[in-house]
Design an enzyme around this catalytic site. Structure first.
Site, PDB file in Angstrom:
ATOM      1  N   TRP A 182       0.723  -1.144  -0.017  1.00 23.25           N
ATOM      2  CA  TRP A 182      -0.070   0.108   0.116  1.00 23.25           C
ATOM      3  C   TRP A 182       0.834   1.276  -0.125  1.00 23.25           C
ATOM      4  O   TRP A 182       1.946   1.103   0.651  1.00 23.25           O
ATOM      5  CB  TRP A 182      -0.946  -0.070   1.043  1.00 23.25           C
ATOM      6  CG  TRP A 182      -1.909   1.278   1.313  1.00 23.25           C
ATOM      7  CD1 TRP A 182      -2.845   1.720   0.420  1.00 23.25           C
ATOM      8  CD2 TRP A 182      -1.468   2.474   2.366  1.00 23.25           C
ATOM      9  NE1 TRP A 182      -3.110   2.846   0.982  1.00 23.25           N
ATOM     10  CE2 TRP A 182      -2.308   3.438   1.954  1.00 23.25           C
ATOM     11  CE3 TRP A 182      -0.570   2.669   3.235  1.00 23.25           C
ATOM     12  CZ2 TRP A 182      -2.279   4.766   2.707  1.00 23.25           C
ATOM     13  CZ3 TRP A 182      -0.547   3.909   3.817  1.00 23.25           C
ATOM     14  CH2 TRP A 182      -1.423   4.688   3.644  1.00 23.25           C
ATOM     15  N   ASP A 349     -15.126  12.111  -2.655  1.00 20.45           N
ATOM     16  CA  ASP A 349     -14.686  10.803  -2.073  1.00 20.45           C
ATOM     17  C   ASP A 349     -15.588  10.020  -1.244  1.00 20.45           C
ATOM     18  O   ASP A 349     -16.650  10.547  -0.925  1.00 20.45           O
ATOM     19  CB  ASP A 349     -13.153  10.834  -1.909  1.00 20.45           C
ATOM     20  CG  ASP A 349     -12.344   9.743  -2.162  1.00 20.45           C
ATOM     21  OD1 ASP A 349     -12.496   8.616  -1.408  1.00 20.45           O
ATOM     22  OD2 ASP A 349     -11.538   9.832  -3.198  1.00 20.45           O
ATOM     23  N   ASP A 350     -14.968   9.456  -0.361  1.00 23.46           N
ATOM     24  CA  ASP A 350     -15.646   8.563   0.666  1.00 23.46           C
ATOM     25  C   ASP A 350     -16.291   9.497   1.763  1.00 23.46           C
ATOM     26  O   ASP A 350     -15.728  10.704   1.931  1.00 23.46           O
ATOM     27  CB  ASP A 350     -14.450   7.561   1.363  1.00 23.46           C
ATOM     28  CG  ASP A 350     -14.882   6.649   2.175  1.00 23.46           C
ATOM     29  OD1 ASP A 350     -16.140   6.440   2.452  1.00 23.46           O
ATOM     30  OD2 ASP A 350     -13.976   5.969   2.635  1.00 23.46           O
ATOM     31  N   ARG A 429      -9.008  -2.974   7.215  1.00 27.12           N
ATOM     32  CA  ARG A 429      -9.722  -1.704   7.354  1.00 27.12           C
ATOM     33  C   ARG A 429     -11.128  -1.634   7.711  1.00 27.12           C
ATOM     34  O   ARG A 429     -12.037  -0.897   7.330  1.00 27.12           O
ATOM     35  CB  ARG A 429      -9.597  -0.907   5.850  1.00 27.12           C
ATOM     36  CG  ARG A 429      -9.470   0.598   5.987  1.00 27.12           C
ATOM     37  CD  ARG A 429      -9.792   1.054   4.424  1.00 27.12           C
ATOM     38  NE  ARG A 429      -9.551   2.501   4.489  1.00 27.12           N
ATOM     39  CZ  ARG A 429     -10.252   3.454   3.864  1.00 27.12           C
ATOM     40  NH1 ARG A 429     -10.983   2.970   2.766  1.00 27.12           N
ATOM     41  NH2 ARG A 429      -9.825   4.820   3.795  1.00 27.12           N
ATOM     42  N   LYS A 463     -15.472   6.562  -9.285  1.00 24.36           N
ATOM     43  CA  LYS A 463     -14.316   6.343  -8.656  1.00 24.36           C
ATOM     44  C   LYS A 463     -14.735   5.028  -7.719  1.00 24.36           C
ATOM     45  O   LYS A 463     -15.431   4.803  -6.849  1.00 24.36           O
ATOM     46  CB  LYS A 463     -13.648   7.242  -7.673  1.00 24.36           C
ATOM     47  CG  LYS A 463     -12.336   6.484  -7.081  1.00 24.36           C
ATOM     48  CD  LYS A 463     -11.591   7.493  -6.246  1.00 24.36           C
ATOM     49  CE  LYS A 463     -10.479   7.009  -5.494  1.00 24.36           C
ATOM     50  NZ  LYS A 463      -9.807   8.020  -4.271  1.00 24.36           N
ATOM     51  N   TRP A 464     -14.314   3.779  -8.389  1.00 24.29           N
ATOM     52  CA  TRP A 464     -14.963   2.424  -7.903  1.00 24.29           C
ATOM     53  C   TRP A 464     -13.391   1.827  -6.864  1.00 24.29           C
ATOM     54  O   TRP A 464     -12.571   1.276  -7.561  1.00 24.29           O
ATOM     55  CB  TRP A 464     -15.025   1.504  -9.153  1.00 24.29           C
ATOM     56  CG  TRP A 464     -15.809   0.263  -8.792  1.00 24.29           C
ATOM     57  CD1 TRP A 464     -15.294  -0.776  -7.847  1.00 24.29           C
ATOM     58  CD2 TRP A 464     -16.883  -0.495  -9.404  1.00 24.29           C
ATOM     59  NE1 TRP A 464     -15.945  -1.838  -7.845  1.00 24.29           N
ATOM     60  CE2 TRP A 464     -16.851  -1.702  -8.713  1.00 24.29           C
ATOM     61  CE3 TRP A 464     -17.870   0.108 -10.353  1.00 24.29           C
ATOM     62  CZ2 TRP A 464     -18.050  -2.432  -8.985  1.00 24.29           C
ATOM     63  CZ3 TRP A 464     -18.793  -0.841 -10.693  1.00 24.29           C
ATOM     64  CH2 TRP A 464     -18.955  -2.142 -10.198  1.00 24.29           C
ATOM     65  N   ASP A 465     -13.869   1.774  -5.759  1.00 23.51           N
ATOM     66  CA  ASP A 465     -12.675   1.512  -4.822  1.00 23.51           C
ATOM     67  C   ASP A 465     -12.999  -0.180  -4.483  1.00 23.51           C
ATOM     68  O   ASP A 465     -13.921  -0.685  -4.503  1.00 23.51           O
ATOM     69  CB  ASP A 465     -12.834   2.429  -3.500  1.00 23.51           C
ATOM     70  CG  ASP A 465     -11.439   2.625  -3.281  1.00 23.51           C
ATOM     71  OD1 ASP A 465     -10.342   1.770  -3.362  1.00 23.51           O
ATOM     72  OD2 ASP A 465     -11.201   3.734  -2.543  1.00 23.51           O
ATOM     73  N   ASN A 467     -11.075  -2.109  -1.134  1.00 20.53           N
ATOM     74  CA  ASN A 467      -9.948  -1.755   0.046  1.00 20.53           C
ATOM     75  C   ASN A 467      -9.660  -2.951   0.746  1.00 20.53           C
ATOM     76  O   ASN A 467      -8.863  -2.725   1.715  1.00 20.53           O
ATOM     77  CB  ASN A 467     -10.387  -0.710   0.700  1.00 20.53           C
ATOM     78  CG  ASN A 467     -10.145   0.871   0.245  1.00 20.53           C
ATOM     79  OD1 ASN A 467      -8.929   0.927  -0.136  1.00 20.53           O
ATOM     80  ND2 ASN A 467     -11.098   1.665   0.174  1.00 20.53           N
ATOM     81  N   CYS A 513      -9.965   1.904  -8.403  1.00 16.47           N
ATOM     82  CA  CYS A 513      -8.866   2.285  -7.520  1.00 16.47           C
ATOM     83  C   CYS A 513      -9.032   1.074  -6.683  1.00 16.47           C
ATOM     84  O   CYS A 513     -10.174   0.418  -6.631  1.00 16.47           O
ATOM     85  CB  CYS A 513      -9.297   3.464  -6.555  1.00 16.47           C
ATOM     86  SG  CYS A 513      -8.394   3.662  -5.220  1.00 16.47           S
ATOM     87  N   ASP A 535      -1.956   5.527  -3.294  1.00 17.44           N
ATOM     88  CA  ASP A 535      -2.672   6.749  -2.325  1.00 17.44           C
ATOM     89  C   ASP A 535      -1.226   7.411  -1.958  1.00 17.44           C
ATOM     90  O   ASP A 535      -1.516   8.494  -1.298  1.00 17.44           O
ATOM     91  CB  ASP A 535      -2.986   5.886  -1.001  1.00 17.44           C
ATOM     92  CG  ASP A 535      -4.467   5.392  -1.366  1.00 17.44           C
ATOM     93  OD1 ASP A 535      -5.277   5.837  -2.404  1.00 17.44           O
ATOM     94  OD2 ASP A 535      -5.101   4.890  -0.228  1.00 17.44           O
TER      95      ASP A 535
END
Ligand code: GLA
Length: 729
Positions: A182, A349-350, A429, A463-465, A467, A513, A535
């Site tokens: 990361w 974003d988030d 996370r 934006k398709w994340d 994590n 992402c 990131d």
């Protein structure tokens, strides 16, 4: 790419006359591109061999069976004793397979794209492997995969199911791998292979590139060089666990086996079910790694990224600006600032969702895609409108495949997650993966994306994340005997959702992402316009990360954002110009709170963005030439050259203080020797003297620039220069 080819097959015209292969009693099958040739041949038993892979031959018909040809797809249990590409256990328990050629066909699936299909069958069992070689003539790229099927009475178990096996017989092999973690993606390390195996693999299932990327360079003439030597570049088009295995055997020959990582993924294949592997994409260059990259870039812009012929938008993202801490007023102000600086899009974003469990940190709310009205009383529609009023577009972050246990989604559907009974939830996370093997979950994930795009047609960008990777690899949906299918079914589920999204929403821009560059491959990218590689937005780190990334992926799709200093991840302080000059070498964006900038910084940024618009077409659509590697030089440099070599742009970064001055010449590449080029410095720093100034406005021939080069001194750490070259009429 694979998905579209099947549809095209019907209307095809065979090009075998244009690309002939000769039958010499045995079958000889040549898979060709402009500069590459892969020759396969059968023997008297109809076993299929690779007899040549390398530079294009003038006379492939002269290719004879070499002393020790290699099986195209070595199968476990017969005469082959090394690592197998295929290991199947037949319905009666026989653990061996012997494949024999039964026929082949060649079709043109698009102009310049040939698909060679070769059929084989086990010598005893009704067990079939079909090989696909799709060759992209102009781009020198070959895409290879297989389909496995059987008609045995009972199930066949697959334990190894590679996409491709390639064989090499050279005195020495050097492999460059790409690894990281990361915020630290795409490091390059080259090693000489010795006897035994070197394995580049991922067992993560999702976010599978977090530690190891599924790409390699294999150099056949000593350590890889940029402009000379034979090099194979390859990448597996698969966003799940992958494995690329290099096996130097007892006679110093190299077997390269690439495919889905078979680790824990044994597969029960029912009668008539078709098991399709992902594709290995590879290119051969006789002129070093630069050509490998340019081949992939040219190919990707036509076949590998979504709408590779479209200009990518600049954007301002609020992630590093606000993290979870924002409200409607603050975002409206940022939208105004983004527009004022002439960005083309604002990306939220988030942190905008979750009602019962508001998403105010990464501990809760993931999965509950209802707007948090406390933060955004007028909802997403208001922000879309605000953006439009300011003359820019609006984008939205989603992480639809994931869930926090503290969410209504998890409360209602605990069995939708990937996990194992009787085991503690293993959080990464603070979240879990949704189980995309389950069709209901697929519908849910599609529904999240579809709902926002349908309800707010003004959303131009997603934006398709994703994590986290998979642990506790169990599916509450799959039956007990197929639990090991999860790794593959989950990827198939993702692909089917992406397919549905693109079918219904072809116009929306999408960024992939995965906590940075955890999901970067050519199975995913055909659905996405761009990707977030890391990131880590520190410009010095980015010089290295982007250097590695562009070996396989074009700069047009590589989002690179200017952020604040000290950088949030590395704490490094670099000049704003350096940060812009690095981001401008790819797809420019920004990830900072404009309110924190001084008026001078805002003015500088506004000018830099305008400068980017002037060179954007060269950066996004030009051919990349690397000049000085950051791995071996104190100054890093590369350039892009337009299609007709009438424009070019050079980027140079001083990575270390040079007390006596760094005078490394930039010997340019890819220009037209007969053209004369006017030099202009782009994105000048008005506040400081530029050592480039004596060259400003001068005109030099391409010949001169490619022999003597551009020479100007650089002194300071994080000094940078962008030089535009324009051919004079
Ligand atoms: C991941 C992404 C970041 C950001 C955060 C939001 O880490 O890589 O860019 O979107 O998620 O939580």
């Amino acid at each position: 790419m694979k998905q579209t080819r099947i549809l095209l097959l019907t209307a095809l015209l065979s090009l075998t006359n244009l690309f002939p292969f000769t039958v010499l009693g045995d079958e000889v099958i040549a898979i060709r591109t402009k500069d590459t040739e892969l020759v396969l041949r059968t023997d008297e038993h109809n076993y299929l061999y690779q007899v040549y892979f390398g530079e294009r031959l003038d006379h492939p018909e002269q290719m004879h069976m070499t002393a020790n040809p290699a099986r195209v797809y070595p199968a476990f249990g017969t005469s082959y004793y090394n690592e197998a590409a295929l290991h199947a256990v037949h319905a009666d328990g026989n653990t061996s397979t012997e494949l024999a050629y039964t026929g082949h066909a060649v079709e043109e699936v698009q102009e310049g794209v040939l698909l060679t299909t070769i059929d084989t069958r086990d010598t005893h069992y009704p067990f079939f492997v079909r090989f696909f070689y799709q060759s992209y003539y102009e781009d020198n790229v070959i895409e290879q995969w297989v389909e496995i099927r059987h008609q045995e009475e009972g199930d066949v178990m697959l334990y190894q199911f590679a996409s491709a096996h390639l064989h090499f017989n050279e005195p020495v092999y050097h492999v460059t791998q790409f690894h990281g973690n990361w915020a630290d993606e795409m490091h390059m390390v080259e090693n000489k292979l010795t006897r035994g195996q070197k394995v580049l693999d991922s067992k993560l299932g999702i976010r599978s590139n977090q530690f190891a990327h599924s790409h390699f360079l294999l150099s056949l003439d000593g350590p890889a060089l940029e402009d000379a030597g034979r090099v194979v570049g390859g990448t597996l088009a698969w966003p799940g666990s992958h494995r690329i295995l290099f096996d130097v055997d007892e006679v110093e020959e190299l077997q390269l086996i690439a495919g889905i990582n078979p680790h824990a993924s044994w597969y029960r294949l029912e009668k008539d079910e078709v098991f399709e592997t992902p594709a290995l994409l590879y290119t051969f260059s006789a002129h070093g790694t630069g050509e490998v990259s340019r081949n992939f870039h040219r190919w990707a812009m036509k076949h590998g990224v979504y709408r590779g012929d479209r200009t990518r938008l600049t954007l301002l993202n609020n992630w590093e600006a606000t993290y979870f801490d924002f409200n409607q007023e603050l975002l409206s102000e940022i939208i105004g600032d983004a527009a004022e600086m002439d960005f083309e899009l604002f990306l939220l974003d988030d942190g905008w969702f979750g009602t019962k469990h508001p998403r105010n940190s990464d501990h809760a709310g993931l999965g509950d895609w209802e707007v948090n009205r406390e933060k955004l009383p007028d909802g997403i529609g208001y922000l879309v409108e605000e953006s439009h009023k300011n003359g820019i577009r609006f984008g939205l972050w989603l992480e639809p495949e994931m869930v926090n246990p503290r969410s209504e989604l998890y409360e209602n559907h605990p069995d939708w997650v990937i996990g194992q009974p009787y085991r503690d939830l293993h959080l990464l996370r603070n979240q879990l993966n949704l189980d995309l093997a389950n069709p209901e979950v697929r519908d849910f994930v599609f529904g999240v994306v579809d709902r926002y795009l349908s309800d707010y047609p003004g959303i131009s960008y997603i934006k398709w994340d994703a994590n986290r990777f998979i642990t506790n690899p169990g599916s509450y949906y799959l039956p007990p005997q197929d639990q090991s299918h999860l790794w593959i079914e989950n990827v198939r589920g993702l692909m089917s959702v992406l397919e549905r999204v693109r079918e219904k929403h072809p116009e929306v821009f999408m960024m992939v992402c995965s906590g940075g560059g955890g999901r970067l491959d050519y199975a995913t990218l055909p659905y996405f316009d761009e990707f977030w590689i890391s990131d880590n937005t520190d410009a010095l780190s980015r010089v290295f990360i982007q250097w590695g990334t562009t070996f396989f992926y074009p700069a047009m799709a590589l989002a690179s954002h200017v952020s604040v200093v000290p950088n949030h991840i590395t704490q490094r302080i670099t000049p704003l110009k350096f940060r812009f000059d690095v981001a401008m070498s790819a797809k420019l964006g920004m990830d900072l709170q404009p309110r924190d900038m001084s008026p001078e910084e805002k003015a500088f940024s506004k000018n830099a963005i305008q400068e980017y618009y002037k060179i954007r077409d060269i950066v996004q659509f030009g051919e990349l030439y690397r000049l000085l590697s950051p791995y071996t030089n104190d100054r890093a440099a590369m350039m892009y050259v337009s299609d007709q070599a009438d424009r070019a742009v050079v980027f140079a970064y001083q990575l270390k203080k040079a007390i006596q001055g760094n005078k490394q010449p930039l010997v340019l590449k890819g220009l037209d020797p007969d053209k004369n080029y006017l030099l202009r410095e782009v994105n000048k720093d008005p506040g400081s003297y530029s050592w480039f100034t004596p060259l400003e406005g001068k005109v030099y021939s391409g010949d001169f620039l490619m022999k003597y080069g551009l020479r100007f001194v650089m002194y300071n750490e994080y000094d940078s220069k962008i030089i535009e070259l324009t051919a004079q009429p």
